[in-house]
Design an enzyme around this catalytic site. Structure first.
Site, mmCIF file in Angstrom:
data_model
loop_
_atom_site.group_PDB
_atom_site.id
_atom_site.type_symbol
_atom_site.label_atom_id
_atom_site.label_comp_id
_atom_site.label_asym_id
_atom_site.label_seq_id
_atom_site.Cartn_x
_atom_site.Cartn_y
_atom_site.Cartn_z
ATOM 1 N N GLY A 1 0.573 -1.113 0.083
ATOM 2 C CA GLY A 1 0.068 -0.062 -0.054
ATOM 3 C C GLY A 1 0.798 1.256 -0.044
ATOM 4 O O GLY A 1 0.195 2.520 -0.165
ATOM 5 N N HIS A 2 2.219 1.142 0.011
ATOM 6 C CA HIS A 2 2.940 2.553 0.072
ATOM 7 C C HIS A 2 4.279 2.220 -0.844
ATOM 8 O O HIS A 2 5.329 1.855 -0.482
ATOM 9 C CB HIS A 2 3.575 2.482 1.577
ATOM 10 C CG HIS A 2 4.228 3.847 1.934
ATOM 11 N ND1 HIS A 2 5.307 4.169 1.713
ATOM 12 C CD2 HIS A 2 3.346 4.804 2.593
ATOM 13 C CE1 HIS A 2 5.505 5.555 2.046
ATOM 14 N NE2 HIS A 2 4.128 5.827 2.693
ATOM 15 N N PHE A 3 3.903 2.646 -1.975
ATOM 16 C CA PHE A 3 2.620 3.171 -2.742
ATOM 17 C C PHE A 3 2.762 1.781 -3.865
ATOM 18 O O PHE A 3 3.890 1.600 -4.526
ATOM 19 C CB PHE A 3 2.750 4.284 -3.411
ATOM 20 C CG PHE A 3 3.107 5.393 -2.496
ATOM 21 C CD1 PHE A 3 1.875 5.804 -1.748
ATOM 22 C CD2 PHE A 3 4.387 5.920 -2.059
ATOM 23 C CE1 PHE A 3 2.109 7.057 -0.894
ATOM 24 C CE2 PHE A 3 4.466 7.010 -1.153
ATOM 25 C CZ PHE A 3 3.407 7.342 -0.640
#
Length: 141
Positions: A47-49
């Protein structure tokens, strides 16, 4: 000097939150140098990123704190205790850390007072500073 199994005998962190892979050197019981190999399969990169992986700065700070905790908890008087991050000061991020990078984690204990440790902390990729600042630890029984 210490591999991941040795580190897990000193600090309580486990995958996916163990963020230091090896300890290369301890100098005069006041300075420690560790390594973190950054890989694309780490949970935070989902999720990052997703489109451009960047290691979160807070995890770089945590890797530094875990390295410092190994220094403190490897001392005979602190064996079996836990070191917790008590503060961060003047932390600056100078370079993005991405999969494939190896972070060199250097923590220098500047003073101890009543179970509180103060340290200068630097994370490097090669010769480039990725993050630098001060961290504070509390020894918890």
């Amino acid at each position: 000097m210490y591999n991941s199994n040795d580190i897990q005998n000193i600090i309580p962190h486990r995958y996916p939150f163990l963020l230091v892979d090896t300890i290369e050197e301890i100098i005069d019981e006041t300075c420690i140098i560790g390594k973190k190999n950054v890989t694309a399969n780490e949970m935070h990169f989902m999720g990052h990123f997703p489109q451009k992986h960047v290691m979160p700065g807070v995890l770089i700070v945590e890797a530094l704190a875990q390295t410092g905790a190994v220094l403190l908890l490897s001392k005979e008087e602190n064996k079996g205790k836990i070191a917790v991050l008590a503060g961060v000061n003047k932390m600056r991020f100078k370079r993005q850390v991405i999969p494939g990078d190896t972070l060199t984690l250097k923590v220098e204990l500047t003073r101890m007072k009543a179970g509180i440790g103060f340290a200068s902390a630097t994370a490097l990729v090669g010769d480039e500073v990725a993050a630098k600042g001060e961290i504070m630890f509390a020894i918890d029984k």
